[in-house]
Scaffold this active site. Structure first.
Site, PDB file in Angstrom:
ATOM      1  N   GLY A   1      23.816  14.364 -30.920  1.00 41.53           N
ATOM      2  CA  GLY A   1      24.124  15.753 -31.235  1.00 41.53           C
ATOM      3  C   GLY A   1      24.930  15.896 -32.511  1.00 41.53           C
ATOM      4  O   GLY A   1      24.990  16.979 -33.103  1.00 41.53           O
TER       5      GLY A   1
ATOM      6  N   CYS B   1      21.895  23.035 -28.753  1.00 39.11           N
ATOM      7  CA  CYS B   1      21.181  22.129 -27.848  1.00 39.11           C
ATOM      8  C   CYS B   1      21.628  22.267 -26.395  1.00 39.11           C
ATOM      9  O   CYS B   1      20.804  22.247 -25.474  1.00 39.11           O
ATOM     10  CB  CYS B   1      21.341  20.686 -28.323  1.00 39.11           C
ATOM     11  SG  CYS B   1      23.013  20.218 -28.769  1.00 39.11           S
TER      12      CYS B   1
ATOM     13  N   THR C   1      13.953  14.122 -43.060  1.00 35.70           N
ATOM     14  CA  THR C   1      14.408  12.732 -42.917  1.00 35.70           C
ATOM     15  C   THR C   1      15.474  12.549 -41.841  1.00 35.70           C
ATOM     16  O   THR C   1      15.833  11.428 -41.505  1.00 35.70           O
ATOM     17  CB  THR C   1      14.964  12.203 -44.260  1.00 35.70           C
ATOM     18  OG1 THR C   1      16.069  13.023 -44.665  1.00 35.70           O
ATOM     19  CG2 THR C   1      13.893  12.235 -45.341  1.00 35.70           C
TER      20      THR C   1
ATOM     21  N   PRO D   1      37.504   5.583 -36.031  1.00 35.19           N
ATOM     22  CA  PRO D   1      36.753   6.843 -35.926  1.00 35.19           C
ATOM     23  C   PRO D   1      36.551   7.480 -37.293  1.00 35.19           C
ATOM     24  O   PRO D   1      37.465   7.500 -38.122  1.00 35.19           O
ATOM     25  CB  PRO D   1      37.647   7.711 -35.044  1.00 35.19           C
ATOM     26  CG  PRO D   1      38.516   6.754 -34.305  1.00 35.19           C
ATOM     27  CD  PRO D   1      38.727   5.602 -35.228  1.00 35.19           C
TER      28      PRO D   1
ATOM     29  N   ASN E   1      17.294  13.162 -37.879  1.00 38.84           N
ATOM     30  CA  ASN E   1      16.826  12.957 -36.499  1.00 38.84           C
ATOM     31  C   ASN E   1      15.971  14.109 -36.011  1.00 38.84           C
ATOM     32  O   ASN E   1      14.882  13.915 -35.461  1.00 38.84           O
ATOM     33  CB  ASN E   1      18.026  12.801 -35.555  1.00 38.84           C
ATOM     34  CG  ASN E   1      18.726  11.468 -35.697  1.00 38.84           C
ATOM     35  OD1 ASN E   1      18.159  10.526 -36.218  1.00 38.84           O
ATOM     36  ND2 ASN E   1      19.958  11.400 -35.230  1.00 38.84           N
TER      37      ASN E   1
ATOM     38  N   HIS F   1      21.625  15.083 -23.361  1.00 34.44           N
ATOM     39  CA  HIS F   1      22.797  15.846 -22.940  1.00 34.44           C
ATOM     40  C   HIS F   1      22.735  16.111 -21.438  1.00 34.44           C
ATOM     41  O   HIS F   1      21.657  16.378 -20.881  1.00 34.44           O
ATOM     42  CB  HIS F   1      22.863  17.194 -23.660  1.00 34.44           C
ATOM     43  CG  HIS F   1      23.261  17.109 -25.098  1.00 34.44           C
ATOM     44  ND1 HIS F   1      23.610  15.943 -25.726  1.00 34.44           N
ATOM     45  CD2 HIS F   1      23.376  18.096 -26.051  1.00 34.44           C
ATOM     46  CE1 HIS F   1      23.917  16.200 -26.991  1.00 34.44           C
ATOM     47  NE2 HIS F   1      23.789  17.488 -27.203  1.00 34.44           N
TER      48      HIS F   1
ATOM     49  N   ASN G   1      18.259  16.128 -26.023  1.00 36.31           N
ATOM     50  CA  ASN G   1      18.791  17.147 -26.929  1.00 36.31           C
ATOM     51  C   ASN G   1      18.072  17.206 -28.266  1.00 36.31           C
ATOM     52  O   ASN G   1      18.117  18.229 -28.960  1.00 36.31           O
ATOM     53  CB  ASN G   1      20.285  16.911 -27.173  1.00 36.31           C
ATOM     54  CG  ASN G   1      20.585  15.528 -27.704  1.00 36.31           C
ATOM     55  OD1 ASN G   1      20.394  14.538 -26.997  1.00 36.31           O
ATOM     56  ND2 ASN G   1      21.052  15.447 -28.937  1.00 36.31           N
TER      57      ASN G   1
END
Length: 344
Positions: free
Chosen positions: A161, A130, A11, A186, A13, A243, A316
């Site tokens: 990433g 990656c 499920t 953040p 990415n 990337h 990536n």
């Protein structure tokens, strides 16, 4: 030969990309099962035209399955990877857990395919970081021509990433820039990522490097050559997927930029787009959805005796993760098939 395949972490990415690429490349699947944690149980994912529902990784019986592609992170892999391996299912792991184990091969199929032979030691194969995958893909053909002494690489790594949560944080913070009443502090990243760059990926180590920077150095040495000196600076940038890397190489002997360009043009997995004009290079946005690692801006470094600079970008989620894992599975299938032929 058709194989029974498991995708663990289907499920996320990378897991979804693994399924897409298995279907795109028509991997010969006899049976495919998708696994997830209990919170994602029975989530629907697609494999080509087929819709699959995830099963519980905690209760899964690995017996009878040939290959498992893992995209569940180090903690879950530490639990379920050995279970699968003991049951005879070869694990291809996308986490960092096994990359530095000397008994487990770390593979980029275009670079070090012969190391596939070592998978039988633990029934586990590691997929590289990656950023490392695209870097060694470009370094390897040049290193074969003349030995690389030192590599200085600066990475510009997309939010994917860090998973879906990283992409969501960029999206939400970007929207908040245009609505003064919104505040998206953040959470996944150390500082706000929207309209910003963050010179930290992963935790800091004693020497001041981050763990991501250490990974690139350690993995490049393991995959390519332990004698190569590698120093990296890894930066998170406000890009969703793709990337980028600015690479400086010092060779043992002189390599002309034109020869370097031709070597890379002939290298599997690499596409050179290098026009000395406005826009004559590839950006991360342009590489999304592509299998290749794109190399641009190849030029001599006049500040050292035997130096070359270049710029490279790659999706990536593909070459940096899912595609490389599927390519390892293809290499493994060939190995298994050849072994069966020899026994028959």
């Amino acid at each position: 030969m058709r194989l029974k395949v498991v995708v663990a972490g289907a499920t996320g990415n990378v897991g979804r990309e693994m399924l897409n690429i298995l279907a795109e490349r028509q991997f010969p699947v006899d049976e495919i099962v998708v696994l997830a944690s209990r919170k994602s149980l029975r989530t629907e994912v697609t494999f080509g035209d087929i819709t699959l529902k995830t099963k519980d990784i905690e209760q899964f019986n690995w017996s009878g399955f040939d290959i498992a592609l893992f995209a569940v992170g180090s903690e879950a892999t530490a639990i379920y990877g050995p279970r699968a391996a003991r049951a005879g299912c070869v694990v291809i792991d996308n986490s960092s857990l096994y990359r530095y184990d000397p008994d487990i091969p770390l593979i980029v199929p275009e670079v070090n395919p012969a190391t596939i032979d070592d998978y039988t030691k633990k029934n586990i194969i590691a997929n590289p970081n990656c950023s490392t995958a695209q870097l060694v893909l470009a370094l390897s053909p040049l290193h074969k021509r003349t030995r690389i002494k030192r590599v200085v690489v600066s990475t510009y790594q997309s939010t994917s990433g860090a998973g879906k949560v990283g992409m969501d944080e960029l999206w939400n913070q970007t929207k908040a820039q245009y609505n003064p009443t919104d505040d998206v502090p953040p959470n996944k990243f150390q500082k706000e990522i929207a309209f910003n760059v963050i010179p930290q990926i992963d935790i800091f180590m004693e020497d001041g490097s981050t763990k991501e920077e250490w990974k690139i150095a350690a993995e490049t040495k393991k995959i390519l050559d332990p004698k190569i000196k590698v120093t990296a600076t890894c930066v998170r940038v406000p890009v969703f997927v793709g990337h980028s890397e600015a690479v400086n190489i010092e060779f043992e002997d002189f390599l002309d930029e034109d020869e370097a360009r031709e070597i890379l043009r002939e290298s599997p997995g690499v596409i050179v787009i290098d026009k000395r004009e406005d826009g004559g290079y590839v950006t991360p946005k342009e590489c999304v959805g592509d299998y290749a690692t794109f190399v641009s801006r190849i030029r001599q470094d006049s500040t050292i005796e035997n130096g070359i600079n270049f710029w490279c970008v790659s999706d990536n989620l593909r070459k940096g993760a899912a595609l490389n894992a599927v390519q390892i599975a293809e290499l493994l299938r060939q190995k298994i098939e050849n072994t069966h032929i020899c026994k028959s």
